[in-house]
Scaffold this active site. Structure first.
Site, mmCIF file in Angstrom:
data_model
loop_
_atom_site.group_PDB
_atom_site.id
_atom_site.type_symbol
_atom_site.label_atom_id
_atom_site.label_comp_id
_atom_site.label_asym_id
_atom_site.label_seq_id
_atom_site.Cartn_x
_atom_site.Cartn_y
_atom_site.Cartn_z
ATOM 1 N N LYS A 95 -17.496 -55.998 -87.768
ATOM 2 C CA LYS A 95 -17.913 -54.631 -87.482
ATOM 3 C C LYS A 95 -19.413 -54.449 -87.659
ATOM 4 O O LYS A 95 -20.042 -55.134 -88.455
ATOM 5 C CB LYS A 95 -17.178 -53.657 -88.420
ATOM 6 C CG LYS A 95 -15.680 -53.605 -88.206
ATOM 7 C CD LYS A 95 -15.360 -53.367 -86.765
ATOM 8 C CE LYS A 95 -14.052 -52.698 -86.494
ATOM 9 N NZ LYS A 95 -13.677 -51.529 -87.194
ATOM 10 N N CYS B 109 10.115 -33.342 -107.866
ATOM 11 C CA CYS B 109 8.883 -32.946 -107.179
ATOM 12 C C CYS B 109 9.153 -32.855 -105.681
ATOM 13 O O CYS B 109 9.465 -33.830 -105.025
ATOM 14 C CB CYS B 109 7.755 -33.935 -107.445
ATOM 15 S SG CYS B 109 6.247 -33.490 -106.557
ATOM 16 N N GLU C 113 -17.511 -61.845 -78.390
ATOM 17 C CA GLU C 113 -17.478 -60.780 -77.382
ATOM 18 C C GLU C 113 -17.791 -59.453 -78.047
ATOM 19 O O GLU C 113 -17.321 -59.200 -79.148
ATOM 20 C CB GLU C 113 -16.055 -60.666 -76.790
ATOM 21 C CG GLU C 113 -15.516 -61.925 -76.187
ATOM 22 C CD GLU C 113 -13.991 -61.874 -75.972
ATOM 23 O OE1 GLU C 113 -13.334 -60.908 -76.419
ATOM 24 O OE2 GLU C 113 -13.475 -62.814 -75.359
ATOM 25 N N CYS D 153 4.377 -29.569 -108.090
ATOM 26 C CA CYS D 153 5.601 -29.206 -108.819
ATOM 27 C C CYS D 153 5.319 -28.844 -110.269
ATOM 28 O O CYS D 153 6.217 -28.411 -110.976
ATOM 29 C CB CYS D 153 6.626 -30.347 -108.753
ATOM 30 S SG CYS D 153 6.220 -31.761 -109.796
ATOM 31 N N LYS E 296 -17.196 -55.813 -79.105
ATOM 32 C CA LYS E 296 -15.928 -55.102 -79.258
ATOM 33 C C LYS E 296 -16.101 -53.688 -78.730
ATOM 34 O O LYS E 296 -16.790 -52.867 -79.333
ATOM 35 C CB LYS E 296 -15.528 -55.076 -80.738
ATOM 36 C CG LYS E 296 -14.188 -54.431 -80.987
ATOM 37 C CD LYS E 296 -13.759 -54.683 -82.433
ATOM 38 C CE LYS E 296 -12.372 -54.143 -82.697
ATOM 39 N NZ LYS E 296 -12.305 -52.681 -82.575
ATOM 40 N N TYR F 155 -10.194 -59.244 -71.678
ATOM 41 C CA TYR F 155 -10.595 -60.165 -72.749
ATOM 42 C C TYR F 155 -9.431 -60.952 -73.356
ATOM 43 O O TYR F 155 -9.625 -61.713 -74.301
ATOM 44 C CB TYR F 155 -11.356 -59.440 -73.853
ATOM 45 C CG TYR F 155 -10.637 -58.240 -74.427
ATOM 46 C CD1 TYR F 155 -9.454 -58.372 -75.128
ATOM 47 C CD2 TYR F 155 -11.172 -56.957 -74.265
ATOM 48 C CE1 TYR F 155 -8.805 -57.278 -75.641
ATOM 49 C CE2 TYR F 155 -10.527 -55.841 -74.779
ATOM 50 C CZ TYR F 155 -9.349 -56.013 -75.462
ATOM 51 O OH TYR F 155 -8.700 -54.925 -75.972
ATOM 52 N N CYS G 259 1.011 -32.092 -111.844
ATOM 53 C CA CYS G 259 1.132 -32.219 -110.393
ATOM 54 C C CYS G 259 0.866 -30.858 -109.745
ATOM 55 O O CYS G 259 1.494 -29.871 -110.114
ATOM 56 C CB CYS G 259 2.530 -32.713 -110.047
ATOM 57 S SG CYS G 259 2.903 -32.618 -108.298
ATOM 58 N N ASP H 64 -15.207 -49.906 -77.923
ATOM 59 C CA ASP H 64 -14.418 -48.906 -78.619
ATOM 60 C C ASP H 64 -13.670 -48.052 -77.600
ATOM 61 O O ASP H 64 -14.143 -46.996 -77.190
ATOM 62 C CB ASP H 64 -15.352 -48.043 -79.469
ATOM 63 C CG ASP H 64 -14.583 -47.227 -80.479
ATOM 64 O OD1 ASP H 64 -13.365 -47.471 -80.629
ATOM 65 O OD2 ASP H 64 -15.189 -46.349 -81.102
ATOM 66 N N CYS I 28 2.497 -38.188 -110.462
ATOM 67 C CA CYS I 28 3.298 -37.041 -110.856
ATOM 68 C C CYS I 28 4.546 -37.569 -111.533
ATOM 69 O O CYS I 28 5.204 -38.469 -111.022
ATOM 70 C CB CYS I 28 3.661 -36.232 -109.614
ATOM 71 S SG CYS I 28 5.087 -35.160 -109.849
HETATM 72 S S1 IVH Z 1 -8.772 -59.200 -78.770
HETATM 73 C C1 IVH Z 1 -5.186 -60.849 -80.414
HETATM 74 N N1 IVH Z 1 -11.134 -58.657 -77.834
HETATM 75 O O1 IVH Z 1 -9.874 -54.125 -80.691
HETATM 76 C C2 IVH Z 1 -6.399 -60.057 -80.351
HETATM 77 N N2 IVH Z 1 -9.872 -56.868 -78.783
HETATM 78 O O2 IVH Z 1 -8.068 -54.509 -83.359
HETATM 79 C C3 IVH Z 1 -6.255 -58.866 -79.508
HETATM 80 N N3 IVH Z 1 -10.958 -54.694 -78.669
HETATM 81 O O3 IVH Z 1 -6.520 -53.425 -79.893
HETATM 82 C C4 IVH Z 1 -7.475 -58.146 -79.256
HETATM 83 N N4 IVH Z 1 -12.786 -55.391 -77.642
HETATM 84 O O4 IVH Z 1 -8.341 -52.461 -78.390
HETATM 85 C C5 IVH Z 1 -10.052 -58.164 -78.443
HETATM 86 N N5 IVH Z 1 -13.222 -58.312 -76.919
HETATM 87 C C6 IVH Z 1 -12.146 -57.835 -77.515
HETATM 88 C C7 IVH Z 1 -12.003 -56.463 -77.838
HETATM 89 C C8 IVH Z 1 -10.852 -56.029 -78.484
HETATM 90 C C9 IVH Z 1 -12.137 -54.338 -78.139
HETATM 91 C C10 IVH Z 1 -10.017 -53.781 -79.334
HETATM 92 C C11 IVH Z 1 -8.628 -53.788 -78.764
HETATM 93 C C12 IVH Z 1 -7.705 -54.178 -79.867
HETATM 94 C C13 IVH Z 1 -8.541 -53.932 -81.069
HETATM 95 C C14 IVH Z 1 -8.169 -54.982 -82.111
#
Ligand code: IVH
Length: 696
Positions: A326, A444, A128, A423, A130, A238, A420, A132, A438
């Protein structure tokens, strides 16, 4: 009160910015007091938000000018206070990251190994995009939306039902859903809506939002839901939390049901059968990224079979059955204005580059971590250099490289300080370590303040109303120098000539609230207490492990005392805790062996009522509270899965057999551990018997 100054933040000089921050701090504090203490707001919410946004934008451009009394640090801001807390029935997990193809291959291999799947067995993966944005949980009872919450820290979020109801893509009722179903997904703002919102903001003389994610967050956290309604937020489902029943046995199947009930699910979602298909989808989406109507920052891969998801479970805060792959980070060029050294709570000196502000992937970056001395030397980063910076997801921006032909004449290599900066104590770098520390230890002040900040932080004592700003001020006034002082504050304040309520920024109510919050925390769980001490290598995971192993404060203290010679049964037992090694155990003993710490610890304990931490008790589990050892080869599961299962059922898993062991599960090839168990008359069972024992 004056209206927010309309001079654009981007054009402020440093002096103007400092003046503006001072004005905003005063003005926002006055509004806060009117709102919270007098319950008589003097300004419309939108105008108030604009003041806060302007303050934050100026701070983002001039981080060095951030005031100790900055409104952005102040607890008691409406964004933090206005919503009721909601405990999640099932924690909202976060995802581990993969950056390269090899990491994705590792993920698949880990899943295969954990489940002990044959090489030719196909692992279906749902891929899926991801998004943002921000995750939200929506609880439906008998098909009706009853509660909507933010993720918060994963355990506890905020009740933003009214705001979520205003989002058109979140159905108020579902068609055909089970009695209880909690849907989880992402709230986000598409690009077009983001541009329209910022144009509106500009017209109204308000600060623009830095990126769609911030805009979505700001829009969701409006106390007045009619403001949220005016922002065009979207939602994609999702995942799910608590459910009375599931409509399918695969992730893909549940997504289809969600769609049928009236949710939007990401159209691009694809079922992949192997690594190549996963990587192809990733490449395809990365290429399509700039044409998408909203921000995506990677691909999430999830094991499709729900029975496998269940078996895989979670490690810490991330599920073993999912990973976020990512997209390549976004990069930009800028100039290093200065290199400064920050002092952490364990005395670690971290160099930070102060940068000419630059936008990287929609976010203004003004600082980047330089990690340590070697990092600066390897890349030869000098003040005045033009550098390439990268921002990947939420990580702190990094300096990737210097642009050599842009170096100004006369730029000198950076000399790492040997004292440091806070301090003045000598700093040292031990053989084999990368960090300078330090040597000021308890003298400190920077370290002392950082330690106190850690002590009251969210996962530790979590004292409401006692944040960085208050800790710093109390420290400077000599009111709080060590943790125990927090708990004697009220008593001392009652006799003080200048009590807290007469001080700047405080009033009757806020002081009363603070004292009440402190009182509440005298009762504290052993796990939080151990974490709060700020011992090196002892983060949340290890603190919990220690607390669960020893259960009570008394047992924990006895174990520390008996381990002091770093030999003997207690020491061995400490090392036997799966996950605790010499480094952690050594750091623990070092901490308690230090006379000042030992005194501070005794003073603190005199103020507290420490609560035992139970193993997660699991009703009907035959192994709850028992100590197990696995030895030899397991044939039907992996050691890792067996251990995870045992722990989930409330057992402790140890690496070696001792008198404290309750049960040994032995497979073929078991050797010395099995013999020891027999010597000690400890019950030994086979893998089959183990599986029968834990079968429900
Ligand atoms: S699954 C158990 N699916 O990414 C897994 N997360 O670091 C729970 N996010 O907090 C998340 N698209 O805000 C999942 N297709 C997707 C997603 C997704 C965006 C975000 C979500 C989550 C973060 C995970």
């Amino acid at each position: 009160m004056s209206k927010p100054d309309t001079l654009p933040v981007a054009r402020l000089t440093e002096a103007e910015a400092a003046g503006e921050l001072a004005r905003l701090a005063g003005e926002i504090a006055a509004h806060d007091q009117a709102y919270y203490q007098l319950d008589a707001p003097t300004i419309a919410d939108a105008e108030y938000d604009a003041l806060r946004q302007r303050n934050e934008a100026i701070e983002a451009r001039f981080p060095a000018l951030k005031r100790p009394d900055s409104p952005s640090e102040r607890i008691g801001a409406p964004v933090a206070e206005g919503f009721a807390k909601v405990r999640h029935g099932r924690p909202m997990l976060s995802l581990g990251n993969a950056f390269e193809a090899a990491d994705v291959a590792d993920f698949l291999a880990r899943v295969r190994r954990f489940l002990k799947l044959a090489e030719e067995e196909i692992i279906d993966i749902v891929a899926e995009p991801k998004i943002d944005g921000l995750s939200a949980a929506l609880r439906y009872e008998d098909g009706k939306l009853t509660l909507g919450a933010t993720r918060g820290d994963g355990e506890e979020g905020e009740d933003i039902t009214a705001n979520l109801r205003t989002i058109a893509e979140i159905p108020g009722s579902l068609d055909g859903a089970p009695a209880v179903f909690e849907v989880r997904g992402e709230v986000f703002m598409p690009h077009a809506a983001f541009r329209a919102l910022n144009a509106q903001q500009a017209e109204a003389g308000r600060q623009a939002y830095a990126n769609p994610r911030n805009a979505a967050a700001g829009s969701l956290r409006q106390l007045d839901a009619t403001i949220t309604a005016g922002r065009q937020l979207s939602f994609r489902a999702y995942a799910w939390g608590e459910t009375s029943e599931l409509p399918a046995t695969t992730h893909f199947g549940v997504l289809a049901a969600l769609r049928q009930w009236g949710f939007r699910v990401q159209e691009e979602t694809r079922l992949c059968r192997d690594l190549d298909e996963m990587l192809a989808f990733h490449a395809e989406m990365e290429a399509a990224r700039s044409r998408m109507p909203y921000d995506i920052d990677g691909i999430v891969y999830k094991v499709d079979r729900l029975d496998w998801q269940q078996r895989l479970g979670a490690a810490g805060r991330s599920p073993r059955w999912a990973v976020a792959h990512k997209f390549a980070a976004e990069k930009a060029r800028t100039r290093v204005k200065a290199i400064e050294i920050q002092v952490g709570r364990t005395g670690k000196l971290t160099p930070v580059a102060r940068l000419e502000p630059v936008t990287v992937g929609g976010v203004v970056v003004t600082n980047a971590t330089l990690h340590n001395q070697d990092y600066i030397a390897d890349k030869d980063i000098r003040i005045g250099d033009t550098v390439l910076v990268q921002r990947a997801g939420d990580v702190i921006p990094q300096v990737l490289a210097v642009v050599p032909d842009q170096r100004p004449p006369g730029a000198r290599p950076f000399v790492f300080p040997e004292t440091c900066p806070e301090c003045g104590s000598r700093a040292g770098r031990e053989e084999g370590e990368v960090d300078w520390r330090c040597g000021g230890g308890l003298v400190c002040q920077a370290q002392a303040v950082e330690r106190l900040r850690h002590f009251v932080s969210r996962d530790a004592f979590d004292i409401e109303g006692l944040g960085e700003r208050q800790i710093r001020a109390f420290f400077e006034d000599g009111l709080v120098r060590q943790p125990a002082d927090i708990f004697t504050l009220r008593e001392r304040d009652a006799e003080a000539e200048a009590p807290l309520r007469e001080k700047d920024g405080w009033g009757e109510t806020s002081v009363a609230n603070l004292f009440a919050a402190i009182e509440q925390r005298r009762r504290i769980g052993l796990d939080r207490l151990i974490l709060a001490l700020g011992i090196r290598h002892v983060g949340q995971g290890n603190a919990r492990l220690l607390a669960r192993t020893y259960g009570t404060l008394k047992n924990f203290l006895a174990a520390i005392e008996q381990s002091a010679p770093r030999e003997g049964e207690a020491w061995q037992e400490l090392l036997d805790i799966d996950g605790i090694g010499e480094a952690v155990a050594g750091a623990l003993l070092d901490f308690f062996g230090e006379a000042h710490n030992a005194q501070a610890w005794r003073d603190l304990l005199a103020q507290l009522d420490v609560q035992p931490v139970a193993m997660p008790s699991v009703a009907g589990s035959a192994v709850a509270g028992k100590t197990l050892v696995f030895t030899g080869t397991l044939e039907q599961t992996t050691r890792q899965e067996a251990k995870a299962r045992a722990e989930a059922l409330g057992a402790k898993v140890s690496g070696s057999v001792s008198r404290k062991t309750d049960l040994v599960v032995a497979g073929p090839g078991a050797g010395s551990k099995l013999r020891k168990a027999e010597e000690l008359n400890i019950e030994v069972i086979s893998e089959d018997e183990w599986l029968a024992l834990i079968a429900v």
